[in-house]
Motif scaffolding. Structure first.
Motif, PDB file in Angstrom:
ATOM      1  N   LEU A 108       0.846  -1.192   0.000  1.00  0.00           N
ATOM      2  CA  LEU A 108       0.000   0.000   0.000  1.00  0.00           C
ATOM      3  C   LEU A 108       0.882   1.243   0.000  1.00  0.00           C
ATOM      4  O   LEU A 108       1.817   1.334   0.794  1.00  0.00           O
ATOM      5  CB  LEU A 108      -0.924   0.017   1.222  1.00  0.00           C
ATOM      6  N   MET A 109       0.575   2.192  -0.893  1.00  0.00           N
ATOM      7  CA  MET A 109       1.356   3.425  -0.979  1.00  0.00           C
ATOM      8  C   MET A 109       0.413   4.595  -1.199  1.00  0.00           C
ATOM      9  O   MET A 109      -0.497   4.524  -2.028  1.00  0.00           O
ATOM     10  CB  MET A 109       2.359   3.354  -2.130  1.00  0.00           C
ATOM     11  N   VAL A 110       0.625   5.682  -0.470  1.00  0.00           N
ATOM     12  CA  VAL A 110      -0.071   6.941  -0.720  1.00  0.00           C
ATOM     13  C   VAL A 110       0.815   7.777  -1.639  1.00  0.00           C
ATOM     14  O   VAL A 110       1.965   8.064  -1.304  1.00  0.00           O
ATOM     15  CB  VAL A 110      -0.362   7.698   0.583  1.00  0.00           C
ATOM     16  N   ALA A 111       0.303   8.128  -2.818  1.00  0.00           N
ATOM     17  CA  ALA A 111       1.058   8.912  -3.798  1.00  0.00           C
ATOM     18  C   ALA A 111       0.485  10.315  -3.845  1.00  0.00           C
ATOM     19  O   ALA A 111      -0.667  10.520  -4.244  1.00  0.00           O
ATOM     20  CB  ALA A 111       0.974   8.258  -5.178  1.00  0.00           C
ATOM     21  N   LEU A 112       1.270  11.293  -3.427  1.00  0.00           N
ATOM     22  CA  LEU A 112       0.787  12.659  -3.265  1.00  0.00           C
ATOM     23  C   LEU A 112       1.160  13.545  -4.448  1.00  0.00           C
ATOM     24  O   LEU A 112       2.302  13.514  -4.919  1.00  0.00           O
ATOM     25  CB  LEU A 112       1.369  13.273  -1.989  1.00  0.00           C
ATOM     26  N   ALA A 113       0.205  14.334  -4.907  1.00  0.00           N
ATOM     27  CA  ALA A 113       0.503  15.446  -5.811  1.00  0.00           C
ATOM     28  C   ALA A 113       1.028  16.576  -4.933  1.00  0.00           C
ATOM     29  O   ALA A 113       0.309  17.087  -4.075  1.00  0.00           O
ATOM     30  CB  ALA A 113      -0.749  15.888  -6.557  1.00  0.00           C
ATOM     31  N   VAL A 114       2.291  16.950  -5.127  1.00  0.00           N
ATOM     32  CA  VAL A 114       2.969  17.887  -4.234  1.00  0.00           C
ATOM     33  C   VAL A 114       3.373  19.144  -5.000  1.00  0.00           C
ATOM     34  O   VAL A 114       3.817  19.063  -6.149  1.00  0.00           O
ATOM     35  CB  VAL A 114       4.223  17.233  -3.611  1.00  0.00           C
ATOM     36  N   ASN A 115       3.204  20.294  -4.363  1.00  0.00           N
ATOM     37  CA  ASN A 115       3.675  21.534  -4.973  1.00  0.00           C
ATOM     38  C   ASN A 115       4.035  22.543  -3.894  1.00  0.00           C
ATOM     39  O   ASN A 115       3.339  22.681  -2.902  1.00  0.00           O
ATOM     40  CB  ASN A 115       2.607  22.144  -5.887  1.00  0.00           C
ATOM     41  N   ASN A 116       5.155  23.214  -4.105  1.00  0.00           N
ATOM     42  CA  ASN A 116       5.538  24.360  -3.302  1.00  0.00           C
ATOM     43  C   ASN A 116       5.836  25.484  -4.273  1.00  0.00           C
ATOM     44  O   ASN A 116       6.738  25.367  -5.110  1.00  0.00           O
ATOM     45  CB  ASN A 116       6.766  24.048  -2.433  1.00  0.00           C
ATOM     46  N   ARG A 117       5.103  26.557  -4.191  1.00  0.00           N
ATOM     47  CA  ARG A 117       5.172  27.598  -5.218  1.00  0.00           C
ATOM     48  C   ARG A 117       6.526  28.275  -5.274  1.00  0.00           C
ATOM     49  O   ARG A 117       7.018  28.620  -6.354  1.00  0.00           O
ATOM     50  CB  ARG A 117       4.062  28.622  -4.976  1.00  0.00           C
TER      51      ARG A 117
END
Length: 261
Positions: free
Chosen positions: A61-70
């Motif tokens: 099981l893996m949580v795959a995050l859409a990540v952004n730091n402006r």
């Protein structure tokens, strides 16, 4: 030296501040003497063969995050398109990536699907979001309750998002973030045009204090005249964010916690 940044001296210095050293080797196949590598902060990535080995070792099981730091998006590529654009692009890429390896993994949206994939010996991938400002709502009042519900419904129903960070590394319309790194104060200033306001949070177990060990990356921003926070020394004890959950934040939390989805 490779891996030092492509955006002039200031960019190179900021890379060094983020990465902890001035660049890294960039040799890939067949030597793999520098790329890809798992210790980088600015270039987080995961090769499919690494995932395959992890699954062979028992990962299911893996949580795959859409990540952004402006701020980092701006500094490392001049591509600050906003958080909403990044969420759409990254989730589409995640779906395409997992679909290209159906023998290895599958995106799931509920416990039954996760159990089915796990029982088949494959990896169940749960999509999530971890960005500065969901919906690009930076300040309380930027969006309405109706707009927040509509956007969160889109993320859940249309994009399959199941893991949420309503507030990440900067303050946003939903409330105040955790205070534990000066660089995030710089990111907050870039995103909102202001700095953290803090309170004595010793009673909550906080020990970190802003302005006492800022780090090389913040030193670079100070030297460029892009970081000038208030003097935090007058606030005793560990520093906590004075900004709590906003009314819009309560709407977001209650929406995500309801059974409408």
């Amino acid at each position: 030296m490779g891996g030092t940044g492509l955006f002039g001296t200031a960019g190179n210095l900021l890379v060094a501040g983020i990465e902890g050293k001035p660049g890294h080797l960039v040799g890939g196949y067949p030597e793999f003497d520098g790329w890809p590598r798992f210790t980088t902060t600015a270039h987080q990535q995961m090769h499919v063969d690494w995932i395959r080995r992890a699954v062979a070792g028992g990962l299911r099981l893996m949580v795959a995050l859409a990540v952004n730091n402006r701020l980092l998006a701006k500094e490392f590529g001049d591509q600050d398109d906003g958080d909403s654009v990044q969420v759409e692009c990254q989730i589409a890429a995640l779906v395409a990536f997992t679909s290209a390896h159906p023998d290895l993994m599958e995106v799931v949206g509920d416990p039954l699907s996760a159990r089915r994939v796990i029982r088949s010996g494959r990896l169940a991938v749960v999509p999530g979001v971890e960005v500065d400002a969901l919906g690009d709502w930076v300040r309380d009042g930027d969006g309405t309750a109706v707009e927040v519900v509509a956007y969160l419904t889109h993320l859940v129903r249309d994009l399959g998002i199941r893991h949420f960070f309503p507030i990440h590394l900067t303050n946003n319309a939903f409330g105040g973030c955790a205070v534990y790194k000066d660089l995030f104060n710089a990111a907050n200033n870039y995103a909102r045009g202001d700095y953290f306001e803090v309170r004595d949070a010793t009673g909550d177990g906080a020990q970190f204090r802003l302005g006492e060990d800022e780090g090389l990356a913040v030193d670079v921003l100070r030297a460029e005249g892009r970081f000038a926070p208030p003097d935090y020394s007058a606030t005793l004890g560990g520093h906590g964010n004075a900004l709590g959950l906003s009314p819009l934040g309560r709407t977001a939390v209650s929406t995500l916690g309801c059974s409408r989805f």
